[in-house]
Design a protein around this motif. Structure first.
Motif, short mmCIF file in Angstrom:
data_model
loop_
_atom_site.label_atom_id
_atom_site.label_comp_id
_atom_site.label_asym_id
_atom_site.label_seq_id
_atom_site.Cartn_x
_atom_site.Cartn_y
_atom_site.Cartn_z
N ARG A 389 0.82 -1.18 0.07
CA ARG A 389 0.01 0.22 -0.07
C ARG A 389 0.94 1.19 0.05
O ARG A 389 0.46 2.38 -0.67
CB ARG A 389 -0.86 -0.04 1.47
N VAL A 390 2.02 1.29 0.95
CA VAL A 390 2.86 2.48 1.11
C VAL A 390 3.46 2.75 -0.44
O VAL A 390 3.60 3.83 -0.98
CB VAL A 390 4.05 2.25 1.94
N ARG A 391 3.99 1.82 -0.97
CA ARG A 391 4.73 1.81 -2.39
C ARG A 391 3.58 2.28 -3.45
O ARG A 391 3.97 2.80 -4.46
CB ARG A 391 5.21 0.37 -2.38
N ALA A 395 3.85 5.44 -5.66
CA ALA A 395 3.99 5.57 -7.12
C ALA A 395 2.50 6.40 -7.77
O ALA A 395 2.93 7.15 -8.65
CB ALA A 395 3.88 4.04 -7.44
N ASP A 396 1.70 6.33 -7.09
CA ASP A 396 0.75 7.15 -7.68
C ASP A 396 0.56 8.59 -7.45
O ASP A 396 -0.14 9.67 -7.84
CB ASP A 396 -0.63 6.61 -7.02
N GLY A 397 1.81 9.06 -6.71
CA GLY A 397 1.93 10.39 -6.39
C GLY A 397 1.09 11.18 -5.24
O GLY A 397 0.81 12.41 -5.19
N GLU A 398 0.53 10.43 -4.26
CA GLU A 398 -0.45 10.89 -3.50
C GLU A 398 0.06 11.91 -2.37
O GLU A 398 -0.25 12.79 -1.89
CB GLU A 398 -0.88 9.79 -2.60
N LEU A 516 11.68 10.97 -5.74
CA LEU A 516 11.33 9.76 -5.08
C LEU A 516 10.08 9.54 -4.54
O LEU A 516 9.52 8.48 -4.60
CB LEU A 516 12.62 9.82 -3.79
N LEU A 517 9.45 10.55 -4.33
CA LEU A 517 8.11 10.62 -3.54
C LEU A 517 6.94 11.13 -4.47
O LEU A 517 5.90 10.99 -4.06
CB LEU A 517 8.24 11.14 -2.23
N GLY A 518 7.58 11.95 -5.60
CA GLY A 518 6.38 12.40 -6.25
C GLY A 518 5.58 11.46 -7.31
O GLY A 518 4.42 12.02 -7.81
N GLY A 519 6.16 10.50 -7.73
CA GLY A 519 5.27 9.52 -8.38
C GLY A 519 5.32 9.86 -9.65
O GLY A 519 5.97 10.80 -10.34
N ARG A 520 3.90 9.48 -10.15
CA ARG A 520 3.37 10.05 -11.48
C ARG A 520 3.16 11.54 -11.70
O ARG A 520 3.32 12.00 -12.80
CB ARG A 520 2.20 9.54 -11.93
N ARG A 521 3.14 12.39 -10.82
CA ARG A 521 3.04 13.78 -10.53
C ARG A 521 4.51 14.63 -10.84
O ARG A 521 4.43 15.75 -10.90
CB ARG A 521 2.35 14.20 -9.63
N ALA A 522 5.45 13.88 -10.98
CA ALA A 522 6.84 14.63 -10.79
C ALA A 522 7.34 14.35 -12.16
O ALA A 522 8.68 14.07 -12.19
CB ALA A 522 7.54 13.79 -9.75
N ASP A 523 6.77 14.77 -13.16
CA ASP A 523 7.17 14.64 -14.39
C ASP A 523 8.07 15.72 -14.61
O ASP A 523 8.01 16.97 -14.34
CB ASP A 523 5.97 14.91 -15.63
#
Length: 606
Positions: A389-391, A395-398, A516-523
């Motif tokens: 769940r954490v990963r 990854a979803d950028g929450e 590291l933690l932005g996920g998909r929102r860190a383009d």
């Protein structure tokens, strides 16, 4: 009765395995398994091992029965004098009394049998107690408990002959010894319910060599310690002499004892005491029918008529009243074949009884381990899902939302890299706390459905669990450590830049946190890092930072998982006890099959 050394060795190993087994989880039946373990250890220590090591030792005939059956009067009459206290007060027999021929005394004055009891020699009957002393009827001190061989009057110590005294296993006496041995001082007007026990040894030439009589406390005594002691004494017997009365021979207690005698196939005699003269034939016939129906028709039954001399349980019976039992005991002692048969039969019954009792302990140990495995599986499943769940949420950028998103939109002009990294640390802490709290609730719900689950763990995250102040503190410490590692990694890489001006370390740390933690929102953030540090250094920095993040998440989840597993680890429910018990009993069976050992009767012979 010829016993091979291999059997004794195998039994010693089995005894050690029985002593080692534990039932720490509060499963249904665990209390019964603990009692069975204690009883089996007593059977080993008080009868089976001593008898097989010393087959030539005198027979021990334990006189047992229910309250007021006249056991002490019977023992006194067989001895020809008062060796055991008899009276109308209940319980009368507080200290068990063993009487034997003087030539046989050395067999019983040491710790060959009933090693958990101290020994005392005294010519007088026992009166009431004061803690630390035993009194005669007139109040004189007969002996000081501290003077009993192997005994200490320290209330914190174990029973005589335990690991606290002479090195024997405390559990050979029972799990509740410490409770029995914690009574405060008592006066003679208020005898304690829980007293240290000693075996008083008397000698008399009127008894035949080769057999000793032991007057046991009542098997249905209201004093728990006396009742447990009576059961233990009976387990030490070669011969059981059950005493009941004409008015109580149908009670459940004596018949439970008789059924136990049949289970063990012991040498048994019964005494029907205080039978009115006009009803001797009728009562004796009815009792004989009950014995026959219970499969004990071959047990000798002796009838003692109701006599003025025995009224109230005091005085001695005429020799004619006990002549039958006295002659039977004499034959057991004098006739080598009869004596050997009595010892062989009881020893064989004890060996035969090992199989179901060891199987019971092995099954209980297996249930403990199976329950521990299920409890562990619930924890593992909940925290494996927490890790996924954490990963998934990272990854979803929450985490790139709320305050973190505001700092990112203002970076680097309105928000510095340190503020951005700090906001990510707060978000990561909140994510981990919430995720672990959900895992806590999942484990708690599963454990509530499992009998035997430890009770000393937080079954609610809101009641001191991860969402509480302590839980947030534990998670926060590890996240701040991750935050410092990210700062240090960024500083090391920026200092190592070989061409052009060195990038700002704080900005690099902020970009690295977004990567590291932005996920998909860190383009685009990875491209910015590459442009600043170079492809090789940026790649190495991301890999090192990912490793540190993975370590942080793993340590948080593992630490909270281990809090649930700690009581299971402490309980130590493992598969080894079951395996070792079965292996040790199999060795005993092989030794019985291969050597000259006591053989129990078959079911058909019974």
């Amino acid at each position: 009765m010829d016993v091979e050394p291999e059997l004794l060795d195998a039994l010693s190993v089995l005894r050690e395995r029985v002593a080692a087994v534990r039932f720490p989880l509060a499963l249904p039946g665990a209390d019964g398994a603990r009692r069975s373990r204690t009883d089996l250890l007593a059977r080993f220590d008080d009868y089976l091992m001593p008898r097989l090591r010393d087959p030539e030792a005198p027979l021990l005939a334990v006189v047992g029965g229910s309250t007021g059956a006249g056991k002490s009067t019977l023992v006194n009459s067989l001895a020809g004098r008062r060796v055991s206290e008899a009276g109308v007060l209940r319980p009368t027999t507080r200290t068990p009394v063993l009487v034997c021929h003087p030539d046989d005394a050395h067999w019983f004055e040491g710790d060959r049998v009933l090693s958990a009891l101290g020994r005392v020699r005294g010519p007088r009957t026992v009166g009431r107690y004061e803690y630390g002393h035993e009194y005669g009827g007139d109040g004189d001190v007969l002996f000081d408990i501290e003077d009993i061989e192997g005994f200490t009057a320290d209330a914190s110590s174990g029973p005589p002959g335990t690991a606290d005294g002479s090195g024997r296993d405390r559990d050979a006496w029972g799990d509740d010894w410490s409770e029995r041995n914690t009574s405060a001082r008592h006066t003679r007007d208020e005898p304690p319910q829980h007293t240290p026990y000693a075996l008083r040894v008397e000698t008399d030439t009127s008894l035949h060599k080769g057999v000793a009589l032991l007057d046991a406390p009542d098997i249905d005594c209201l004093v728990v310690g006396n009742r447990d002691l009576a059961a233990r004494l009976i387990c030490a017997a070669d011969v059981w002499v059950l005493v009941t009365t004409a008015s109580r021979y149908g009670d459940a207690v004596p018949w439970h004892l008789l059924r136990t005698a049949r289970e063990y196939d012991v040498t048994l005699a019964t005494v029907l005491d205080r039978v009115p003269h006009q009803m001797v034939d009728e009562v004796s016939e009815q009792y004989a029918k009950l014995l026959e129906r219970a499969g004990l028709g071959d047990a000798p039954c002796f009838t003692v008529p109701e006599l003025p001399e025995s009224a109230g349980g005091s005085g001695l019976l005429p020799m004619t009243a006990v002549a039958g039992l006295r002659d039977w005991l004499a034959r057991c002692a004098d006739d080598p074949e009869t004596r050997a048969e009595a010892a062989r039969r009881t020893a064989a019954g004890a060996l035969t009884s090992l199989r179901p009792r060891v199987a019971e302990l092995a099954n209980a140990a297996a249930q403990q381990y199976a329950t521990a495995v299920r409890l562990r599986q619930h924890v593992d499943q909940a925290f494996d899902e927490a890790s996924r769940r954490v990963r998934r949420r990272v990854a979803d950028g929450e985490l790139l939302a709320g305050d973190v998103a505001a700092h990112w939109h203002g970076f680097p002009l309105d928000s510095g890299g340190g503020e951005l990294l700090g906001a990510f640390a707060e978000g990561l802490t909140a994510l981990l706390v919430g995720t672990v709290a959900a895992a806590d609730e999942r484990v708690a719900a599963a454990w509530r459905q499992e009998p035997g689950a430890p009770a000393d763990v937080p079954l609610s995250a809101g009641a001191g669990g991860t969402e509480g102040e302590d839980g947030r503190g534990r998670v926060g410490v590890l996240v701040r450590r991750w935050q410092r590692c990210v700062d240090e990694l960024a500083e090391e890489e920026t200092r190592a830049t070989e061409r052009g001006p060195a990038p700002d370390a704080e900005e690099t740390a902020g970009l690295l946190a977004v990567s590291l933690l932005g996920g998909r929102r860190a383009d685009g953030v990875d491209a910015t890092l590459t442009a600043s540090l170079g492809e090789e250094r940026a790649q190495r920095l991301r890999e090192d930072a990912e490793s540190v993040l993975d370590t942080c998440v793993t340590r948080v989840l593992r630490g909270e998982r281990d809090r649930w597993l700690a009581p299971l680890d402490e309980a130590g429910a493992t598969p080894e006890p079951q395996v070792e018990l079965i292996a040790a009993y199999s060795a005993v069976r092989r030794a019985v099959a291969a050597g000259k050992t006591p053989q129990a009767r078959t079911e058909r012979e019974r």
